[in-house]
Design a protein around this motif. Structure first.
Motif, PDB file in Angstrom:
ATOM      1  N   UNK A   1      10.457  28.446   7.120  1.00 41.05           N
ATOM      2  CA  UNK A   1      10.482  27.100   6.522  1.00 41.05           C
ATOM      3  C   UNK A   1      10.291  25.961   7.528  1.00 41.05           C
ATOM      4  N   UNK A   2      10.999  25.941   8.674  1.00 33.70           N
ATOM      5  CA  UNK A   2      10.736  24.843   9.615  1.00 33.70           C
ATOM      6  C   UNK A   2       9.347  24.926  10.251  1.00 33.70           C
ATOM      7  N   UNK A   3       8.827  26.122  10.427  1.00 33.03           N
ATOM      8  CA  UNK A   3       7.466  26.269  10.955  1.00 33.03           C
ATOM      9  C   UNK A   3       6.465  25.658   9.984  1.00 33.03           C
ATOM     10  N   UNK A   4       6.632  25.980   8.717  1.00 35.43           N
ATOM     11  CA  UNK A   4       5.734  25.443   7.685  1.00 35.43           C
ATOM     12  C   UNK A   4       5.827  23.912   7.616  1.00 35.43           C
ATOM     13  N   UNK A   5       7.056  23.377   7.626  1.00 35.53           N
ATOM     14  CA  UNK A   5       7.238  21.917   7.586  1.00 35.53           C
ATOM     15  C   UNK A   5       6.610  21.248   8.810  1.00 35.53           C
ATOM     16  N   UNK A   6       6.783  21.858   9.966  1.00 35.48           N
ATOM     17  CA  UNK A   6       6.220  21.278  11.186  1.00 35.48           C
ATOM     18  C   UNK A   6       4.697  21.291  11.137  1.00 35.48           C
ATOM     19  N   UNK A   7       4.105  22.373  10.647  1.00 34.00           N
ATOM     20  CA  UNK A   7       2.646  22.427  10.498  1.00 34.00           C
ATOM     21  C   UNK A   7       2.177  21.341   9.530  1.00 34.00           C
ATOM     22  N   UNK A   8       2.932  21.122   8.467  1.00 36.87           N
ATOM     23  CA  UNK A   8       2.577  20.067   7.513  1.00 36.87           C
ATOM     24  C   UNK A   8       2.690  18.688   8.156  1.00 36.87           C
ATOM     25  N   UNK A   9       3.712  18.479   8.993  1.00 34.95           N
ATOM     26  CA  UNK A   9       3.865  17.196   9.676  1.00 34.95           C
ATOM     27  C   UNK A   9       2.720  16.949  10.653  1.00 34.95           C
ATOM     28  N   UNK A  10       2.334  17.982  11.398  1.00 32.42           N
ATOM     29  CA  UNK A  10       1.211  17.845  12.328  1.00 32.42           C
ATOM     30  C   UNK A  10      -0.068  17.558  11.543  1.00 32.42           C
ATOM     31  N   UNK A  11      -0.252  18.250  10.431  1.00 28.07           N
ATOM     32  CA  UNK A  11      -1.428  18.015   9.596  1.00 28.07           C
ATOM     33  C   UNK A  11      -1.469  16.570   9.128  1.00 28.07           C
ATOM     34  N   UNK A  12      -0.319  16.043   8.727  1.00 28.67           N
ATOM     35  CA  UNK A  12      -0.260  14.651   8.278  1.00 28.67           C
ATOM     36  C   UNK A  12      -0.619  13.699   9.419  1.00 28.67           C
ATOM     37  N   UNK A  13      -0.159  14.022  10.626  1.00 28.05           N
ATOM     38  CA  UNK A  13      -0.493  13.179  11.777  1.00 28.05           C
ATOM     39  C   UNK A  13      -1.993  13.211  12.061  1.00 28.05           C
ATOM     40  N   UNK A  14      -2.590  14.386  11.964  1.00 32.96           N
ATOM     41  CA  UNK A  14      -4.023  14.517  12.245  1.00 32.96           C
ATOM     42  C   UNK A  14      -4.875  13.880  11.157  1.00 32.96           C
TER      43      UNK A  14
ATOM     44  N   UNK B   1       6.129  42.801  19.891  1.00 33.43           N
ATOM     45  CA  UNK B   1       6.115  41.372  19.563  1.00 33.43           C
ATOM     46  C   UNK B   1       5.898  41.138  18.067  1.00 33.43           C
ATOM     47  N   UNK B   2       6.646  40.172  17.536  1.00 37.67           N
ATOM     48  CA  UNK B   2       6.405  39.663  16.183  1.00 37.67           C
ATOM     49  C   UNK B   2       6.034  38.202  16.310  1.00 37.67           C
ATOM     50  N   UNK B   3       5.074  37.783  15.500  1.00 38.39           N
ATOM     51  CA  UNK B   3       4.637  36.387  15.508  1.00 38.39           C
ATOM     52  C   UNK B   3       4.452  35.921  14.075  1.00 38.39           C
ATOM     53  N   UNK B   4       4.705  34.649  13.868  1.00 41.28           N
ATOM     54  CA  UNK B   4       4.460  34.033  12.570  1.00 41.28           C
ATOM     55  C   UNK B   4       3.763  32.707  12.835  1.00 41.28           C
ATOM     56  N   UNK B   5       2.755  32.384  12.016  1.00 41.49           N
ATOM     57  CA  UNK B   5       1.961  31.178  12.251  1.00 41.49           C
ATOM     58  C   UNK B   5       1.684  30.457  10.940  1.00 41.49           C
ATOM     59  N   UNK B   6       1.527  29.143  11.062  1.00 42.06           N
ATOM     60  CA  UNK B   6       1.182  28.300   9.919  1.00 42.06           C
ATOM     61  C   UNK B   6      -0.031  27.463  10.303  1.00 42.06           C
ATOM     62  N   UNK B   7      -0.945  27.257   9.364  1.00 39.27           N
ATOM     63  CA  UNK B   7      -2.159  26.502   9.679  1.00 39.27           C
ATOM     64  C   UNK B   7      -1.892  25.008   9.812  1.00 39.27           C
ATOM     65  N   UNK B   8      -2.703  24.374  10.631  1.00 40.26           N
ATOM     66  CA  UNK B   8      -2.701  22.914  10.783  1.00 40.26           C
ATOM     67  C   UNK B   8      -4.057  22.429  10.278  1.00 40.26           C
ATOM     68  N   UNK B   9      -4.010  21.430   9.407  1.00 42.46           N
ATOM     69  CA  UNK B   9      -5.229  20.893   8.801  1.00 42.46           C
ATOM     70  C   UNK B   9      -5.466  19.458   9.250  1.00 42.46           C
ATOM     71  N   UNK B  10      -6.709  19.069   9.290  1.00 47.28           N
ATOM     72  CA  UNK B  10      -7.100  17.676   9.482  1.00 47.28           C
ATOM     73  C   UNK B  10      -8.106  17.365   8.381  1.00 47.28           C
ATOM     74  N   UNK B  11      -7.716  16.497   7.483  1.00 45.22           N
ATOM     75  CA  UNK B  11      -8.550  16.113   6.335  1.00 45.22           C
ATOM     76  C   UNK B  11      -9.017  17.327   5.530  1.00 45.22           C
TER      77      UNK B  11
END
Length: 125
Positions: free
Chosen positions: A81-94, A46-56
């Motif tokens: 790139x889309x993983x990173x953008x999605x993590x940034x979008x979730x962070x913005x929502x939070x 298995x290979x996995x790649x992850x991006x952090x999600x932030x809240x404030x």
């Protein structure tokens, strides 16, 4: 970390980091790039790649894409790139918009819309 884990770590696969120094080097790379990648460190298949999600500004979670090692190896550059953008979008929502501004995700395409089609359909046959 040495106090918690000692000097050696359990090996799960041939790629597992087994010393604290190896693990610290991996953590430094994750901090530098903002992306965590596992190429069979826990499960050799298995290979996995992850991006952090932030809240404030505080890391509160992560999102990841996980798949068969060979398939992911060929598509990792397309996934990050889309993983990173999605993590940034979730962070913005939070985190929410600045006070007084409306909260919106209008025009933000879904992660599925940005991934290579082969990754989305593989294994469904």
């Amino acid at each position: 970390m040495r106090t918690l884990f000692g000097e050696t770590l359990e090996r799960y696969s041939p790629s597992t980091a087994t010393t604290i120094d190896e693990l610290l080097a991996i953590y430094a790379e994750v901090r530098r790039t903002g992306i965590a990648t596992s190429h069979g460190e826990y499960d050799a298949r298995v290979t996995a790649v992850a991006a952090p999600v932030f809240a404030r500004g505080v890391a509160t979670g992560a999102i990841s894409v996980i798949g068969p090692r060979e398939s992911m190896r060929n598509h990792l550059d397309a996934v990050v790139p889309p993983l990173r953008r999605t993590a940034e979008q979730i962070s913005a929502l939070l985190t929410g918009p600045p006070p007084g501004e409306p909260h919106t995700t209008e025009g933000a395409p879904s992660l599925a819309a940005r991934l290579p089609g082969e990754l989305l359909t593989r294994g469904r046959d």
